[in-house]
Design a protein around this motif. Structure first.
Motif, PDB file in Angstrom:
ATOM      1  N   GLY A  31       0.838  -1.107   0.013  1.00  9.95           N
ATOM      2  CA  GLY A  31       0.097   0.127  -0.094  1.00  9.95           C
ATOM      3  C   GLY A  31       0.775   1.313  -0.112  1.00  9.95           C
ATOM      4  N   ALA A  32       2.246   1.190  -0.082  1.00 11.29           N
ATOM      5  CA  ALA A  32       2.875   2.376  -0.048  1.00 11.29           C
ATOM      6  C   ALA A  32       2.914   2.774  -1.528  1.00 11.29           C
ATOM      7  N   VAL A  33       2.995   4.445  -1.531  1.00 13.76           N
ATOM      8  CA  VAL A  33       2.886   5.302  -2.489  1.00 13.76           C
ATOM      9  C   VAL A  33       4.298   5.963  -2.709  1.00 13.76           C
ATOM     10  N   VAL A  34       4.712   5.924  -3.905  1.00  8.51           N
ATOM     11  CA  VAL A  34       6.163   6.438  -4.334  1.00  8.51           C
ATOM     12  C   VAL A  34       5.801   7.878  -4.690  1.00  8.51           C
ATOM     13  N   LEU A  35       6.625   8.852  -4.105  1.00  8.91           N
ATOM     14  CA  LEU A  35       6.258  10.138  -4.296  1.00  8.91           C
ATOM     15  C   LEU A  35       7.387  10.649  -5.471  1.00  8.91           C
ATOM     16  N   ASP A  36       7.313  11.840  -6.155  1.00  6.67           N
ATOM     17  CA  ASP A  36       8.247  12.389  -7.118  1.00  6.67           C
ATOM     18  C   ASP A  36       9.633  12.413  -6.625  1.00  6.67           C
TER      19      ASP A  36
ATOM     20  N   SER B 258      10.717   9.327  -2.117  1.00  6.68           N
ATOM     21  CA  SER B 258      10.272   8.802  -0.862  1.00  6.68           C
ATOM     22  C   SER B 258       8.900   7.959  -0.934  1.00  6.68           C
ATOM     23  N   LEU B 259       8.582   7.322   0.028  1.00 10.64           N
ATOM     24  CA  LEU B 259       7.684   6.405   0.238  1.00 10.64           C
ATOM     25  C   LEU B 259       6.567   7.141   1.222  1.00 10.64           C
ATOM     26  N   THR B 260       5.208   6.819   1.057  1.00  7.16           N
ATOM     27  CA  THR B 260       4.329   7.451   2.050  1.00  7.16           C
ATOM     28  C   THR B 260       3.192   6.277   2.243  1.00  7.16           C
ATOM     29  N   TRP B 261       3.090   6.032   3.572  1.00 11.56           N
ATOM     30  CA  TRP B 261       2.064   4.880   3.847  1.00 11.56           C
ATOM     31  C   TRP B 261       1.070   5.309   5.007  1.00 11.56           C
ATOM     32  N   THR B 262      -0.246   5.234   4.617  1.00 11.40           N
ATOM     33  CA  THR B 262      -1.608   5.827   5.283  1.00 11.40           C
ATOM     34  C   THR B 262      -2.343   4.778   6.008  1.00 11.40           C
ATOM     35  N   SER B 263      -2.382   5.158   7.238  1.00  9.71           N
ATOM     36  CA  SER B 263      -3.585   4.209   8.044  1.00  9.71           C
ATOM     37  C   SER B 263      -4.315   5.215   8.478  1.00  9.71           C
ATOM     38  N   ASP B 264      -5.656   4.897   8.143  1.00  8.21           N
ATOM     39  CA  ASP B 264      -6.788   5.784   8.749  1.00  8.21           C
ATOM     40  C   ASP B 264      -6.547   7.395   8.265  1.00  8.21           C
ATOM     41  N   ALA B 265      -6.347   8.238   9.316  1.00  5.06           N
ATOM     42  CA  ALA B 265      -5.763   9.603   9.047  1.00  5.06           C
ATOM     43  C   ALA B 265      -4.713  10.046   9.371  1.00  5.06           C
TER      44      ALA B 265
ATOM     45  N   LEU C 108      12.061   7.994   4.256  1.00  2.00           N
ATOM     46  CA  LEU C 108      13.134   8.535   3.267  1.00  2.00           C
ATOM     47  C   LEU C 108      14.094   7.477   3.298  1.00  2.00           C
ATOM     48  N   GLY C 109      14.915   7.192   2.183  1.00  2.00           N
ATOM     49  CA  GLY C 109      16.043   6.453   2.350  1.00  2.00           C
ATOM     50  C   GLY C 109      15.886   5.339   1.846  1.00  2.00           C
ATOM     51  N   THR C 110      14.808   4.654   1.022  1.00  4.53           N
ATOM     52  CA  THR C 110      14.490   3.716   0.321  1.00  4.53           C
ATOM     53  C   THR C 110      15.290   3.264  -0.898  1.00  4.53           C
ATOM     54  N   ARG C 111      15.851   4.265  -1.495  1.00  3.31           N
ATOM     55  CA  ARG C 111      16.462   4.177  -2.554  1.00  3.31           C
ATOM     56  C   ARG C 111      15.754   3.267  -3.749  1.00  3.31           C
ATOM     57  N   GLU C 112      16.690   2.389  -4.210  1.00  8.70           N
ATOM     58  CA  GLU C 112      15.925   1.460  -5.469  1.00  8.70           C
ATOM     59  C   GLU C 112      15.021   0.759  -5.060  1.00  8.70           C
ATOM     60  N   GLY C 113      14.623   0.493  -3.860  1.00  8.96           N
ATOM     61  CA  GLY C 113      13.565  -0.455  -3.444  1.00  8.96           C
ATOM     62  C   GLY C 113      12.151   0.462  -3.300  1.00  8.96           C
ATOM     63  N   ALA C 114      12.282   1.699  -3.651  1.00  9.07           N
ATOM     64  CA  ALA C 114      11.069   2.715  -3.397  1.00  9.07           C
ATOM     65  C   ALA C 114       9.834   2.083  -4.313  1.00  9.07           C
ATOM     66  N   ALA C 115      10.362   1.863  -5.672  1.00 13.33           N
ATOM     67  CA  ALA C 115       9.410   1.679  -6.685  1.00 13.33           C
ATOM     68  C   ALA C 115       8.466   0.520  -6.316  1.00 13.33           C
TER      69      ALA C 115
ATOM     70  N   GLY D 261       8.135  -0.974  -3.156  1.00  9.49           N
ATOM     71  CA  GLY D 261       7.699  -0.897  -1.780  1.00  9.49           C
ATOM     72  C   GLY D 261       8.335  -1.353  -0.692  1.00  9.49           C
ATOM     73  N   ILE D 262       9.522  -1.877  -1.294  1.00 14.68           N
ATOM     74  CA  ILE D 262      10.208  -2.512  -0.264  1.00 14.68           C
ATOM     75  C   ILE D 262      11.131  -1.525   0.663  1.00 14.68           C
ATOM     76  N   LEU D 263      11.287  -1.850   1.873  1.00 17.94           N
ATOM     77  CA  LEU D 263      12.264  -1.394   2.856  1.00 17.94           C
ATOM     78  C   LEU D 263      13.465  -2.029   2.858  1.00 17.94           C
ATOM     79  N   PRO D 264      14.652  -1.504   2.477  1.00 20.94           N
ATOM     80  CA  PRO D 264      15.772  -2.168   2.408  1.00 20.94           C
ATOM     81  C   PRO D 264      16.325  -2.532   3.616  1.00 20.94           C
ATOM     82  N   ALA D 265      17.226  -3.756   3.617  1.00 21.22           N
ATOM     83  CA  ALA D 265      18.025  -3.793   5.035  1.00 21.22           C
ATOM     84  C   ALA D 265      19.140  -3.134   5.257  1.00 21.22           C
ATOM     85  N   ARG D 266      19.525  -3.073   6.472  1.00 19.55           N
ATOM     86  CA  ARG D 266      20.930  -2.455   6.695  1.00 19.55           C
ATOM     87  C   ARG D 266      20.981  -1.114   6.137  1.00 19.55           C
ATOM     88  N   THR D 267      20.009  -0.393   5.889  1.00 19.66           N
ATOM     89  CA  THR D 267      19.945   0.944   5.236  1.00 19.66           C
ATOM     90  C   THR D 267      19.330   2.042   6.303  1.00 19.66           C
ATOM     91  N   ARG D 268      19.878   3.044   6.446  1.00 20.08           N
ATOM     92  CA  ARG D 268      19.289   4.050   7.376  1.00 20.08           C
ATOM     93  C   ARG D 268      17.997   4.477   6.838  1.00 20.08           C
TER      94      ARG D 268
END
Length: 953
Positions: A446-451, A454-461, A467-474, A476-483
């Motif tokens: 359910g993550a949305v990739v912004l221009d 970065s990713l955004t993820w919404t729960s209710d309101a 930030l920092g997802t790099r190549e995994g953003a498209a 929706g994967i949060l990478p390992a060992r990455t800030r």
């Protein structure tokens, strides 16, 4: 119904432009006085300062009201002013001037038609016009005046009070709707529209319930006066905007006028709101309305000012105001209204909203979670590691390697680690994001990739921005060992800025929420810091601290001091930390010795011998005997006792205006009135003083300073001739306490020779200036080409450890033995000795004396350039990294600028620079930073000082 002005029937209000000649003629005809005039600025009226012909003493301010205003409205303005004067006597309010033919208030038939003229009393003082800095005390005083005026007019009524003005807060949205379509600049229209849309939305729910009353509605920086010599305003002028409106509009207008000043922000303006609230307690609805009204006021100022310039291009008053009016709008809209409102409630002691929970289940469910402490006091930041951008990642990956599933650094807690560019420091130090490292990748459905990637993820309101997802953003994967950086906000609103100020952090958290809750790692809510209050409760009042409201400093490194909020300050005053705060070599030496041994100095151990040898080696031949003590006071006290024991005499000669310590003997020879106002009158009879050899401020100045030495010699000769030959002469070898003023050339050679001629000893107090601080010379007496008999030194020799020493010749030391024994339990203890040795190691290995010379010369040159620019600077004293900047109100009389110096130090603290005054008049900046200070850092200090002297304090 009284006929009054309605702005919306006549939007364009050209300013009256009567000529000086016509004004002078009409004035003489109606008031019976020939005058000279000086034009003053106004946006819609015409104002003059008037003087009886040929006189330089002002008669008052002639106000020619815009012809659109009726006689009833002008009467209301005068009545409102009289009411405030009567009901609030502490507020100075100008009255109508009485002339030869009565009150100077009438209607003129002029070339511009019928126009009202009145002369308003010219009360003494100056306005706050312009955009110079306003101190917290001035901001508070503005709010106080606003509250007093509002209280005085609470039940004021007048038939003309229903006038409709463009400046009336309750008509602000209507004014904006009228002027915005007329604004030709598309970009400006959009800026105003965005700001006012948010303000309208916030105001709408409460505007129908806001209390209304008569008010001034223009208690602003331009319309208040500070009495001559006073720093804060106590007078209110110009009741031209008096009307009935929303009560909260009074303080909203005042706050808006603060925001364009140098360094001002919504946070700094809260002091005015608190002061107003003490007189007129704001309702919850009024608190809700306050910041929307400030924003709307800013928009009205911007649009009206630009419209006025288009109508009246010659109105320089309106033209000059355009930049500051735009800054008001920018500042008022710089923080979201909900945050400003929450911060205002907190500042007024009103209840805030409870902590918001994250709705639903957290997006991560780690089996083993490790939280890293990156705050000021964390060991992670030791040895300067906080300046390394990789420190956090290294620590996080180590925790992952140790089995953690998720590692976090919490939001809303000061985060010092990774501050790679500490100067000049910013006040925004509290992070709004939680930092996350994962042991394994996580898919975020359910993550949305912004221009921006970065990713955004919404729960209710609620929304989480990642930030920092790099190549995994498209994917929706949060990478390992990455800030990863995660910030939380209400859905549909932007995330908070990366960092916010400590003062606004709670309000931001209330509005944005804790992002840690979204991943199952909520941070704790900080508790109030009561350390200062407890200090006041438990310590003696006389044991003072720097500043009225000091930052709580809990870490030092090199020339930096860091408070618990993670703000980095430049330490320009701390000669105690001679080789820099927390120098690794000094820390290691002390730590190692603590593991080995620390005991009293009667035991036999190597460190004390090695250290004594090292100190003696820095002095001229013959200085072969060392005593160790714990402080400068003890060192000078012991030096005096040595002189008395060696000579068998009780009398001492000391230079006036010096400070030598707080023990009995060191205090006896201290005559600085800054440390003891009764210093001269309370000296014991064995202390005899000579003039302070100050070539800038003393009795003899410039070339005449050569007279100090012969006069001191004569005083010593006279004392000896009276049958009381002195045991010794004690003086700082370079005026330390007086602000780094060099003694006249040859002074010590002559005085030392005189004291020795009568069998006395020369004592050099090197506590502040010794150990390479002067740059050109390791010891201050070297600058004089003189050699003392006894040297007392402390402060810098321990780098913060309590170490003091007295060095002399064996025959002098042996005479002290005849009177008993000497013992200092911890003077020269193993730990103190190795730390003192380590300090000498650093000074010599790192070339810190040369650094003092080179960096100090650069800084002195910068300060001298500032002296050429700012008349307040009377002189630049000193050498190396012991400099003094002396402030005077007059360069001829040298009247000390004591109050200004204190205020300058307070303003420098706001800009992130630690500085304090010194000297008998407390009008000299004592510039004595750690010897490791860099050229870049002293440039930060010089730039900050230039800003303060340019924009105010």
């Amino acid at each position: 119904m009284t006929d009054v002005f309605d702005y919306f029937t006549q939007v364009d209000l050209p300013t009256p432009t009567l000529s000086d000649g016509e004004v002078q003629r009409l004035f003489a005809e109606t008031f019976g006085v020939e005058i000279d005039v000086h034009a003053l600025g106004s946006q819609q009226d015409q104002n003059f300062r008037v003087f009886p012909r040929g006189s330089t003493e002002s008669l008052g301010v002639l106000k020619l009201s815009n012809p659109v205003f009726s006689e009833a409205e002008i009467d209301m303005q005068d009545a409102a002013a009289a009411t405030v004067a009567e009901r609030s006597p502490s507020v100075r309010v100008p009255r109508i001037v009485e002339g030869p033919q009565g009150a100077m208030s009438t209607w003129w038939e002029s070339s511009h038609g019928r126009i009202h003229a009145r002369v308003i009393e010219n009360i003494s003082g100056h306005t706050l016009m312009g955009s110079a800095y306003l101190s917290p005390a001035v901001v508070e005083a503005l709010g106080d005046l606003s509250g007093k005026v509002s209280l005085a007019l609470a039940d004021f009524t007048h038939p003309a009070s229903g006038r409709v003005l463009q400046w009336d807060p309750q008509h602000a949205t209507r004014v904006i709707d009228t002027l915005l379509p007329l604004e030709p600049d598309i970009e400006m229209r959009e800026i105003v529209r965005r700001a006012t849309d948010a303000a309208r939305a916030a105001l709408a729910p409460v505007e129908s319930t806001l209390p209304r009353q008569a008010g001034h509605f223009d208690v602003t920086d331009d319309n208040v006066l500070c009495a001559p010599g006073a720093a804060v305003p106590d007078a209110v002028i110009d009741f031209g905007d008096a009307c009935v409106s929303w009560r909260v509009g009074e303080i909203a207008v005042t706050v808006s006028s603060i925001l364009h000043h140098d360094g001002a922000s919504p946070e700094s303006a809260l002091a005015a709101v608190r002061a107003f609230d003490r007189h007129r307690r704001l309702t919850d609805d009024e608190i809700t309305a306050l910041w929307p009204l400030v924003i709307l006021r800013g928009a009205v100022l911007v649009l009206s000012g630009r419209a006025q310039v288009r109508v009246d291009e010659q109105n320089t008053y309106a033209t000059v105001a355009l930049d500051r009016e735009f800054r008001i709008l920018q500042q008022s809209a710089s923080v979201p209204i909900p945050v400003l409102t929450a911060a205002t409630r907190a500042a007024l002691g009103r209840p805030g909203a409870p902590e918001r929970a994250w709705p639903g289940v957290g997006i991560l469910s780690p089996a083993r979670h490790v939280e890293i402490d990156a705050s000021t006091e964390s060991p992670l930041n030791d040895a300067g590691a906080w300046l390394d951008a990789a420190t956090l990642d290294t620590a996080a990956r180590a925790a992952l390697d140790d089995g953690a599933d998720m590692v976090t650094v919490p939001a809303w807690k000061a985060r010092l680690t990774g501050t790679t560019e500490p100067l000049p420091s910013a006040i925004e130090t509290i992070p709004t994001d939680v930092l996350v490292w994962l042991a394994a990748p996580v898919r975020l459905d359910g993550a949305v990739v912004l221009d921006d990637g970065s990713l955004t993820w919404t729960s209710d309101a609620e929304t989480l921005t990642i930030l920092g997802t790099r190549e995994g953003a498209a994917s929706g994967i949060l990478p390992a060992r990455t800030r990863l950086s995660m910030r939380r906000s209400a859905a549909g609103t932007p995330p908070p800025p990366a960092r916010v100020s400590p003062g606004f952090a709670a309000a931001w958290r209330e509005v944005a929420g804790d992002p840690g809750a979204a991943i199952g790692a909520p941070s704790t809510v900080p508790t109030a810091d009561d350390v200062l209050a407890r200090r006041h409760d438990v310590l003696a009042e006389v044991q003072e601290h720097y500043y009225t409201l000091p930052p709580r400093i809990e870490r030092g490194w090199r020339e930096y001091l860091i408070d618990v909020d993670g703000r980095v300050y430049l330490d320009m005053v701390n000669n105690v930390a001679s080789v820099g705060h927390a120098h690794p070599h000094v820390v290691a030496a002390g730590s190692r010795q603590m593991h080995l041994l620390n005991t009293n100095s009667r035991f036999h151990y190597r460190a004390i011998t090695d250290y004594a040898d090292r100190i003696a080696a820095t002095l001229p031949e013959g200085f072969d005997t060392v005593f160790f003590v714990n402080s400068g006071s003890e060192a000078t006290d012991l030096a005096i006792r040595l002189a008395m024991a060696a000579t068998g005499r009780p009398d001492m000669v000391a230079m006036r205006e010096a400070y030598h310590g707080w023990t009995y003997a060191s205090d006896a020879v201290s005559t600085s009135i800054a440390d003891n106002p009764n210093a001269l009158s309370t000296r014991p009879d064995w202390v005899h003083t000579v003039d302070a050899a100050n070539s800038y401020r003393g009795k003899h100045r410039g070339a005449d300073a050569a007279r100090y030495a012969p006069e001191a010699v004569a005083a010593i000769d006279e004392l000896a001739a009276s049958g009381r030959p002195p045991a010794g002469f004690i003086a700082e070898t370079y005026f330390g306490n007086a602000g780094g003023v060099a003694l006249p050339d040859g002074y010590l050679r002559e005085v030392y020779a005189a004291i020795r001629r009568h069998g006395g000893l020369a004592i050099a107090d090197e506590v502040q200036v010794g150990y390479g601080r002067l740059g050109e010379w390791f010891w201050g007496f070297e600058q004089q080409g003189a050699v003392p008999d006894i040297v007392a030194v402390a402060k810098s020799i321990g780098g913060g450890q309590p170490v003091g020493a007295v060095i002399t010749r064996r025959e002098i030391a042996d005479r002290y033995r005849s009177g008993g024994y000497f013992f200092s339990s911890t003077g020269g203890s193993p730990v103190s000795a190795v730390i003192g040795t380590a300090v000498l190691d650093v000074i010599q290995r790192e070339g810190l004396q040369e650094n003092a010379r080179a960096v100090g010369s650069h800084l002195k040159e910068r300060l001298e350039r500032l002296a050429a620019k700012h008349p307040l600077i009377g002189a630049v004293h000193g050498s190396g990294l012991y400099l003094g900047l002396e402030f005077v109100r007059d360069r001829e009389t040298l009247e000390p600028a004591t109050a200004e110096t204190a205020a300058i130090c307070d303003r420098l603290l706001e800009l992130g620079v630690i500085m304090q005054p010194t000297g008998d008049h407390q009008n000299v900046l004592k510039i004595k930073p750690p010897l490791v200070v860099t050229r870049a850092s002293v440039d930060v200090f010089a730039d900050a000082l230039d800003r303060v002297l340019t924009t105010g304090w």
